[in-house]
Design a protein around this motif. Structure first.
Motif, PDB file in Angstrom:
ATOM      1  N   GLU A   1       0.874  -1.174   0.000  1.00 13.80           N
ATOM      2  CA  GLU A   1       0.000   0.000   0.000  1.00 13.80           C
ATOM      3  C   GLU A   1       0.913   1.225   0.000  1.00 13.80           C
ATOM      4  OE1 GLU A   1      -3.301   0.257  -0.098  1.00 13.80           O
ATOM      5  OE2 GLU A   1      -3.658  -1.907  -0.060  1.00 13.80           O
ATOM      6  N   LEU A   2       0.753   2.100  -0.982  1.00 17.56           N
ATOM      7  CA  LEU A   2       1.651   3.251  -1.076  1.00 17.56           C
ATOM      8  C   LEU A   2       1.396   4.293   0.003  1.00 17.56           C
ATOM      9  CD1 LEU A   2       1.969   3.677  -4.924  1.00 17.56           C
ATOM     10  CD2 LEU A   2       3.522   2.558  -3.328  1.00 17.56           C
ATOM     11  N   ASP A   3       0.159   4.408   0.482  1.00 17.05           N
ATOM     12  CA  ASP A   3      -0.137   5.382   1.535  1.00 17.05           C
ATOM     13  C   ASP A   3       0.603   5.070   2.830  1.00 17.05           C
ATOM     14  OD1 ASP A   3      -1.796   6.784  -0.158  1.00 17.05           O
ATOM     15  OD2 ASP A   3      -3.623   5.870   0.604  1.00 17.05           O
ATOM     16  N   SER A   4       0.644   3.781   3.187  1.00 19.47           N
ATOM     17  CA  SER A   4       1.248   3.393   4.458  1.00 19.47           C
ATOM     18  C   SER A   4       2.650   2.809   4.313  1.00 19.47           C
ATOM     19  CB  SER A   4       0.360   2.356   5.160  1.00 19.47           C
ATOM     20  OG  SER A   4       0.330   1.151   4.406  1.00 19.47           O
ATOM     21  N   GLY A   5       2.980   2.327   3.113  1.00 23.79           N
ATOM     22  CA  GLY A   5       4.255   1.655   2.907  1.00 23.79           C
ATOM     23  C   GLY A   5       4.265   0.224   3.393  1.00 23.79           C
ATOM     24  N   GLU A   6       3.124  -0.272   3.849  1.00 24.80           N
ATOM     25  CA  GLU A   6       3.024  -1.629   4.393  1.00 24.80           C
ATOM     26  C   GLU A   6       2.811  -2.660   3.290  1.00 24.80           C
ATOM     27  OE1 GLU A   6       3.386  -2.534   7.674  1.00 24.80           O
ATOM     28  OE2 GLU A   6       3.949  -0.439   7.936  1.00 24.80           O
ATOM     29  N   ARG A   7       3.488  -3.805   3.438  1.00 21.55           N
ATOM     30  CA  ARG A   7       3.205  -4.926   2.552  1.00 21.55           C
ATOM     31  C   ARG A   7       1.956  -5.611   3.077  1.00 21.55           C
ATOM     32  NH1 ARG A   7       7.041  -9.495   2.916  1.00 21.55           N
ATOM     33  NH2 ARG A   7       5.496 -10.269   4.352  1.00 21.55           N
ATOM     34  N   THR A   8       0.929  -5.687   2.264  1.00 20.18           N
ATOM     35  CA  THR A   8      -0.339  -6.271   2.683  1.00 20.18           C
ATOM     36  C   THR A   8      -0.539  -7.687   2.171  1.00 20.18           C
ATOM     37  OG1 THR A   8      -1.439  -5.256   0.788  1.00 20.18           O
ATOM     38  CG2 THR A   8      -1.464  -4.023   2.862  1.00 20.18           C
ATOM     39  N   VAL A   9       0.195  -8.062   1.132  1.00 19.31           N
ATOM     40  CA  VAL A   9       0.019  -9.382   0.520  1.00 19.31           C
ATOM     41  C   VAL A   9       1.387  -9.916   0.120  1.00 19.31           C
ATOM     42  CG1 VAL A   9      -0.987 -10.631  -1.447  1.00 19.31           C
ATOM     43  CG2 VAL A   9      -2.244  -8.744  -0.408  1.00 19.31           C
ATOM     44  N   LEU A  10       1.582 -11.219   0.290  1.00 15.78           N
ATOM     45  CA  LEU A  10       2.758 -11.900  -0.239  1.00 15.78           C
ATOM     46  C   LEU A  10       2.271 -13.162  -0.933  1.00 15.78           C
ATOM     47  CD1 LEU A  10       5.833 -11.895  -0.518  1.00 15.78           C
ATOM     48  CD2 LEU A  10       5.945 -13.221   1.591  1.00 15.78           C
ATOM     49  N   LEU A  11       2.456 -13.218  -2.242  1.00 15.97           N
ATOM     50  CA  LEU A  11       1.980 -14.344  -3.055  1.00 15.97           C
ATOM     51  C   LEU A  11       3.136 -15.276  -3.386  1.00 15.97           C
ATOM     52  CD1 LEU A  11      -0.119 -12.238  -5.593  1.00 15.97           C
ATOM     53  CD2 LEU A  11      -1.005 -13.556  -3.657  1.00 15.97           C
ATOM     54  N   HIS A  12       2.860 -16.569  -3.304  1.00 13.11           N
ATOM     55  CA  HIS A  12       3.841 -17.590  -3.683  1.00 13.11           C
ATOM     56  C   HIS A  12       3.202 -18.475  -4.745  1.00 13.11           C
ATOM     57  CE1 HIS A  12       6.630 -16.681  -0.435  1.00 13.11           C
ATOM     58  NE2 HIS A  12       5.569 -16.526   0.332  1.00 13.11           N
ATOM     59  N   GLY A  13       3.918 -18.736  -5.817  1.00 13.15           N
ATOM     60  CA  GLY A  13       3.396 -19.587  -6.873  1.00 13.15           C
ATOM     61  C   GLY A  13       4.453 -19.912  -7.908  1.00 13.15           C
ATOM     62  N   HIS A  14       5.423 -19.035  -8.040  1.00 10.54           N
ATOM     63  CA  HIS A  14       6.513 -19.269  -8.982  1.00 10.54           C
ATOM     64  C   HIS A  14       7.708 -19.886  -8.271  1.00 10.54           C
ATOM     65  CE1 HIS A  14       4.762 -17.307 -12.463  1.00 10.54           C
ATOM     66  NE2 HIS A  14       4.384 -16.291 -11.686  1.00 10.54           N
ATOM     67  N   LYS A  15       8.525 -20.602  -9.043  1.00 10.13           N
ATOM     68  CA  LYS A  15       9.699 -21.254  -8.489  1.00 10.13           C
ATOM     69  C   LYS A  15      10.995 -20.507  -8.802  1.00 10.13           C
ATOM     70  CE  LYS A  15       7.504 -25.734  -9.065  1.00 10.13           C
ATOM     71  NZ  LYS A  15       6.369 -25.310  -9.863  1.00 10.13           N
ATOM     72  N   ARG A  16      10.910 -19.558  -9.748  1.00 10.40           N
ATOM     73  CA  ARG A  16      12.101 -18.794 -10.138  1.00 10.40           C
ATOM     74  C   ARG A  16      11.745 -17.320 -10.253  1.00 10.40           C
ATOM     75  NH1 ARG A  16      15.126 -21.353 -14.919  1.00 10.40           N
ATOM     76  NH2 ARG A  16      16.727 -19.906 -14.198  1.00 10.40           N
ATOM     77  N   ALA A  17      12.715 -16.512 -10.642  1.00 14.67           N
ATOM     78  CA  ALA A  17      12.588 -15.052 -10.649  1.00 14.67           C
ATOM     79  C   ALA A  17      11.411 -14.558 -11.486  1.00 14.67           C
ATOM     80  CB  ALA A  17      13.873 -14.424 -11.177  1.00 14.67           C
ATOM     81  N   ILE A  18      10.709 -13.569 -10.936  1.00 16.56           N
ATOM     82  CA  ILE A  18       9.630 -12.892 -11.661  1.00 16.56           C
ATOM     83  C   ILE A  18      10.263 -12.042 -12.752  1.00 16.56           C
ATOM     84  CG2 ILE A  18       7.739 -11.216 -11.492  1.00 16.56           C
ATOM     85  CD1 ILE A  18       7.190 -13.896 -10.026  1.00 16.56           C
ATOM     86  N   GLN A  19       9.767 -12.179 -13.974  1.00 13.18           N
ATOM     87  CA  GLN A  19      10.284 -11.409 -15.101  1.00 13.18           C
ATOM     88  C   GLN A  19       9.397 -10.221 -15.461  1.00 13.18           C
ATOM     89  OE1 GLN A  19      13.437 -12.666 -14.812  1.00 13.18           O
ATOM     90  NE2 GLN A  19      13.461 -11.930 -16.887  1.00 13.18           N
ATOM     91  N   THR A  20       8.081 -10.369 -15.253  1.00 14.45           N
ATOM     92  CA  THR A  20       7.185  -9.260 -15.551  1.00 14.45           C
ATOM     93  C   THR A  20       5.914  -9.360 -14.725  1.00 14.45           C
ATOM     94  OG1 THR A  20       6.223  -7.945 -17.344  1.00 14.45           O
ATOM     95  CG2 THR A  20       5.958 -10.318 -17.497  1.00 14.45           C
ATOM     96  N   LEU A  21       5.331  -8.212 -14.454  1.00  7.72           N
ATOM     97  CA  LEU A  21       4.053  -8.090 -13.753  1.00  7.72           C
ATOM     98  C   LEU A  21       3.209  -7.086 -14.519  1.00  7.72           C
ATOM     99  CD1 LEU A  21       5.423  -7.680 -10.124  1.00  7.72           C
ATOM    100  CD2 LEU A  21       4.229  -9.687 -10.998  1.00  7.72           C
ATOM    101  N   VAL A  22       1.943  -7.421 -14.750  1.00  6.60           N
ATOM    102  CA  VAL A  22       1.040  -6.529 -15.478  1.00  6.60           C
ATOM    103  C   VAL A  22      -0.329  -6.583 -14.832  1.00  6.60           C
ATOM    104  CG1 VAL A  22      -0.037  -6.015 -17.705  1.00  6.60           C
ATOM    105  CG2 VAL A  22       2.281  -6.955 -17.634  1.00  6.60           C
ATOM    106  N   TRP A  23      -0.884  -5.405 -14.495  1.00  6.35           N
ATOM    107  CA  TRP A  23      -2.235  -5.295 -13.937  1.00  6.35           C
ATOM    108  C   TRP A  23      -3.249  -5.180 -15.064  1.00  6.35           C
ATOM    109  CZ3 TRP A  23      -3.338  -5.715  -8.870  1.00  6.35           C
ATOM    110  CH2 TRP A  23      -2.314  -5.496  -7.943  1.00  6.35           C
TER     111      TRP A  23
END
Length: 134
Positions: free
Chosen positions: A72-94
């Motif tokens: 959350e950018l307002d607070s700087g807090e991490r609100t979610v941590l997702l696990h599903g990949h086994k190697r480095a994330i290459q891209t993220l798209v909303w």
């Protein structure tokens, strides 16, 4: 003075703010004033990709270990941590409504995440081609 790698980076709000990966953390800067406004503390794994959610309220951060954090950018807090990949994330798209996040990783998987329910909806393998020229 600590200098971080300029990539990956993201600009928003008419280019008034910028984020920059710094090992496992993300720095947020006001580019108009030159002041750092926040430090988003991450995992013990280097940042590989970042993506700003439509509406400029959440930053998704991909890590080398395959995890994805949402801050959350307002607070700087991490609100979610997702696990599903086994190697480095290459891209993220909303998606345009900010309810789905697509991630692609070096594990040759694409996952579509439900950002509201904080769960994976769909997983698909893809072919990763690497070329070298001699």
């Amino acid at each position: 003075m600590h200098v971080c790698c300029p990539l990956p980076q993201q600009f928003w709000q008419a280019d008034s703010y910028a984020s920059c990966a710094c090992v496992e953390n993300v720095l947020l800067w006001n580019v108009v004033t030159g002041q750092r406004v926040a430090l988003l503390r991450g995992e013990a794994s280097p940042v590989t990709h970042i993506a700003l959610r439509p509406g400029n309220t959440v930053l998704a951060v991909g890590y080398q270990d395959g995890s994805i954090g949402m801050f959350e950018l307002d607070s700087g807090e991490r609100t979610v941590l997702l696990h599903g990949h086994k190697r480095a994330i290459q891209t993220l798209v909303w998606n345009s409504s900010g309810t789905r996040l697509a991630s692609a990783s070096l594990d040759t998987e694409i996952i579509i995440w439900d950002a509201v329910e904080e769960s994976g909806l769909y997983r698909k393998g893809f072919i990763f081609l690497e070329f070298s020229f001699h």
